[in-house]
Structure formats: structure tokens, C-alpha cells
Design a protein around this motif. Structure first.
Motif, PDB file in Angstrom:
ATOM      1  N   SER A 194      41.975  35.032  43.174  1.00 24.24           N
ATOM      2  CA  SER A 194      42.348  36.056  44.158  1.00 24.24           C
ATOM      3  C   SER A 194      42.876  37.345  43.548  1.00 24.24           C
ATOM      4  O   SER A 194      43.023  38.341  44.262  1.00 24.24           O
ATOM      5  CB  SER A 194      43.421  35.493  45.104  1.00 24.24           C
ATOM      6  OG  SER A 194      42.935  34.387  45.831  1.00 24.24           O
ATOM      7  N   TYR A 195      43.169  37.358  42.244  1.00 22.81           N
ATOM      8  CA  TYR A 195      43.831  38.516  41.640  1.00 22.81           C
ATOM      9  C   TYR A 195      43.114  38.984  40.376  1.00 22.81           C
ATOM     10  O   TYR A 195      42.575  38.184  39.626  1.00 22.81           O
ATOM     11  CB  TYR A 195      45.288  38.177  41.301  1.00 22.81           C
ATOM     12  CG  TYR A 195      46.097  37.770  42.518  1.00 22.81           C
ATOM     13  CD1 TYR A 195      46.676  38.728  43.331  1.00 22.81           C
ATOM     14  CD2 TYR A 195      46.251  36.423  42.841  1.00 22.81           C
ATOM     15  CE1 TYR A 195      47.405  38.351  44.452  1.00 22.81           C
ATOM     16  CE2 TYR A 195      46.973  36.036  43.960  1.00 22.81           C
ATOM     17  CZ  TYR A 195      47.552  37.019  44.765  1.00 22.81           C
ATOM     18  OH  TYR A 195      48.271  36.638  45.875  1.00 22.81           O
ATOM     19  N   ASP A 196      43.166  40.293  40.169  1.00 21.64           N
ATOM     20  CA  ASP A 196      42.605  40.867  38.941  1.00 21.64           C
ATOM     21  C   ASP A 196      43.481  40.541  37.739  1.00 21.64           C
ATOM     22  O   ASP A 196      42.983  40.332  36.629  1.00 21.64           O
ATOM     23  CB  ASP A 196      42.488  42.393  39.072  1.00 21.64           C
ATOM     24  CG  ASP A 196      41.594  42.817  40.221  1.00 21.64           C
ATOM     25  OD1 ASP A 196      40.516  42.218  40.370  1.00 21.64           O
ATOM     26  OD2 ASP A 196      41.972  43.744  40.964  1.00 21.64           O
ATOM     27  N   CYS A 211      43.137  34.002  38.665  1.00 18.68           N
ATOM     28  CA  CYS A 211      42.427  35.207  38.231  1.00 18.68           C
ATOM     29  C   CYS A 211      40.967  35.169  38.669  1.00 18.68           C
ATOM     30  O   CYS A 211      40.310  34.123  38.618  1.00 18.68           O
ATOM     31  CB  CYS A 211      42.457  35.328  36.707  1.00 18.68           C
ATOM     32  SG  CYS A 211      44.092  35.570  35.996  1.00 18.68           S
ATOM     33  N   VAL A 212      40.444  36.318  39.040  1.00 25.99           N
ATOM     34  CA  VAL A 212      39.008  36.433  39.256  1.00 25.99           C
ATOM     35  C   VAL A 212      38.324  36.280  37.902  1.00 25.99           C
ATOM     36  O   VAL A 212      38.955  36.405  36.848  1.00 25.99           O
ATOM     37  CB  VAL A 212      38.651  37.793  39.879  1.00 25.99           C
ATOM     38  CG1 VAL A 212      39.307  37.960  41.239  1.00 25.99           C
ATOM     39  CG2 VAL A 212      39.046  38.939  38.945  1.00 25.99           C
ATOM     40  N   GLU A 213      37.040  36.003  37.907  1.00 20.64           N
ATOM     41  CA  GLU A 213      36.306  35.884  36.650  1.00 20.64           C
ATOM     42  C   GLU A 213      36.402  37.210  35.894  1.00 20.64           C
ATOM     43  O   GLU A 213      36.147  38.279  36.450  1.00 20.64           O
ATOM     44  CB  GLU A 213      34.850  35.546  36.913  1.00 20.64           C
ATOM     45  CG  GLU A 213      34.058  35.326  35.629  1.00 20.64           C
ATOM     46  CD  GLU A 213      32.614  34.956  35.901  1.00 20.64           C
ATOM     47  OE1 GLU A 213      31.844  34.832  34.934  1.00 20.64           O
ATOM     48  OE2 GLU A 213      32.259  34.796  37.096  1.00 20.64           O
ATOM     49  N   GLY A 214      36.799  37.144  34.640  1.00 20.07           N
ATOM     50  CA  GLY A 214      36.991  38.348  33.850  1.00 20.07           C
ATOM     51  C   GLY A 214      38.350  38.985  34.037  1.00 20.07           C
ATOM     52  O   GLY A 214      38.656  40.004  33.420  1.00 20.07           O
ATOM     53  N   GLY A 215      39.186  38.366  34.894  1.00 20.15           N
ATOM     54  CA  GLY A 215      40.527  38.885  35.122  1.00 20.15           C
ATOM     55  C   GLY A 215      41.449  38.573  33.959  1.00 20.15           C
ATOM     56  O   GLY A 215      41.073  37.882  33.005  1.00 20.15           O
TER      57      GLY A 215
END
Length: 223
Positions: A132-134, A155-159
Motif C-alpha cells: 500500500s505504500y511507496d 511496500c509496493v513492488e520497487g518501494g
């Protein structure tokens, strides 16, 4: 005496964060008064609020992309999440804390400081929606391996997971590689922030969240 120390805005704050200097000073006063009365900040910490806490947290913003959504896990009195919201108005910050007395203080602080980009969330990390979060931040919450199990799934993917650590950062990272790989971490670094400005630079472990386990790489960088 301790209150007056906290209310003096250091010149470095005016230099690094001129637009946030006034609200940061107001937050320092809240920590030195209500924060100590409610047991969120120890009285001995008041004389070093700027050096060891506020500025120490503020420089974390250097690792956060523009207009990112941020969850600060176990934020306590708002460190580093509330500081990040003050110095970076472009961020949307969730101040995540399970204890009622702390969330009550945080809600009052957000209101008193007029923050429109910070939201208080009374919950544990495990109760938040996944991916849900960067960026997911934390400061002195738990050992890195355990902490990653709470933070990386949010975390989002790549976050980014950004964990503020002390002298144990490298040792914790060395002992957490297996957990990070299982959690799908793609890249991790140890950063030293504010080395040319702060008396006590900030040590941060940054971890890039992936989608699946395996293929992890290790790196180091200094700032």
C-alpha cells in the motif's frame, strides 16, 4: 532550562529546512512539554531534541522520492514520520502506532501543527493492507530481520523500506540476508546521512522491495 534549549531553533535548521523551521520548532516544544509529561520523550532527551532526534530524522527525507506515500511504523511520538511530514509537504505520511496514549498525542500534534499531509493510524504493521505504500520507515522499532517481515510486505513492488539504525546496522544486515531474500528484497544499502552537517550522522538501512524471493544483491553507499 531544558525547555529553553528545545525552543532555540539551531541555525542549521534554518539553513537546511527554512520553510519548515517554524513548525519544527513548534513540534520541538510539544515534545519537550506534553511529550515528556506523557512519557513519550525522556526528560534527559529534551536538551538534545534537535541534534539526536529532529535533525537526525529530517535528513531521512533525502532518500524518499517526490510525492511518495509513506507509512512510519511504530512512530511513537512521531519520529521520524511527523518530522518527514513537516519538511516534505509533498509526502502523504501515515503515522502508524498501536498505543492509544501515543496516537492521542499524535492526533493533537497533527492538529496543532496544521498538518494536512499526515494521518494517524492506530494499528500494528501486520494489520495494514499489503503493498500500500511507496516507502515504509521506522526508527528503533525491532531487529532488522523481524522489522523487514513487518515492513516489506507493506511496500509496493520497487518501494523502499528505510530503517533508521545505530552502530549495529551492519551486523544486523549481515544477520538478516536470509530473511531479506525470502521476503523478496532486491537490493539493500547502508547509508550515512548528514555526515558533513550533523554531529551525529544518521545511519539508515534501505531495502528495495521486490515481488518474489531470490536474486538479491548487496551494496553499500554513503551520503
Amino acid at each position: 532550562m531544558t525547555d529553553s534549549v528545545s525552543r532555540e531553533t539551531p541555525p542549521l535548521v534554518e539553513k537546511l529546512y527554512p520553510r519548515a523551521a517554524v513548525p519544527l520548532s513548534a513540534y520541538a516544544e510539544l515534545l519537550a512539554t506534553e511529550g515528556t509529561l506523557r512519557g513519550l520523550i525522556g526528560p534527559r532527551e529534551v536538551p538534545r531534541l534537535w541534534d539526536r532526534h529532529l535533525l537526525n530524522c529530517a535528513v531521512l527525507e533525502r532518500l524518499i522520492p517526490e510525492e511518495a506515500s509513506v507509512a512510519d511504523i511504530g512512530t511513537g511520538a512521531g519520529l521520524p514520520g511527523l518530522v518527514l511530514a513537516l519538511v516534505r509537504p509533498d509526502l502523504q505520511v501515515a503515522l502508524v502506532e498501536p498505543l492509544l496514549r501515543r496516537t492521542t498525542f499524535l492526533e493533537e500534534a497533527v492538529d496543532a501543527l496544521g498538518l494536512e499531509n499526515a494521518t494517524v493510524v492506530r494499528a500494528r504493521a501486520e494489520e495494514l493492507p499489503r503493498a500500500s505504500y511507496d516507502v515504509v520507515t521506522s526508527r528503533a522499532v525491532a531487529p532488522l530481520g523481524k522489522l523487514a517481515g513487518w515492513c516489506l510486505p507493506l511496500c509496493v513492488e520497487g518501494g523502499l523500506m528505510l530503517a533508521m539504525k545505530g552502530e549495529s546496522a551492519e551486523e544486523e544486515l549481515d544477520g538478516s540476508e536470509r530473511e531479506l531474500t525470502k521476503l523478496g528484497a532486491e537490493l539493500w544499502h547502508i547509508h550515512q546521512l548528514g555526515t558533513d552537517e550533523l554531529a551525529h550522522p544518521t545511519t539508515v538501512v534501505s531495502i528495495v522491495a521486490g515481488r518474489a524471493a531470490g536474486g538479491s544483491r548487496r551494496g553499500r553507499s554513503g551520503r
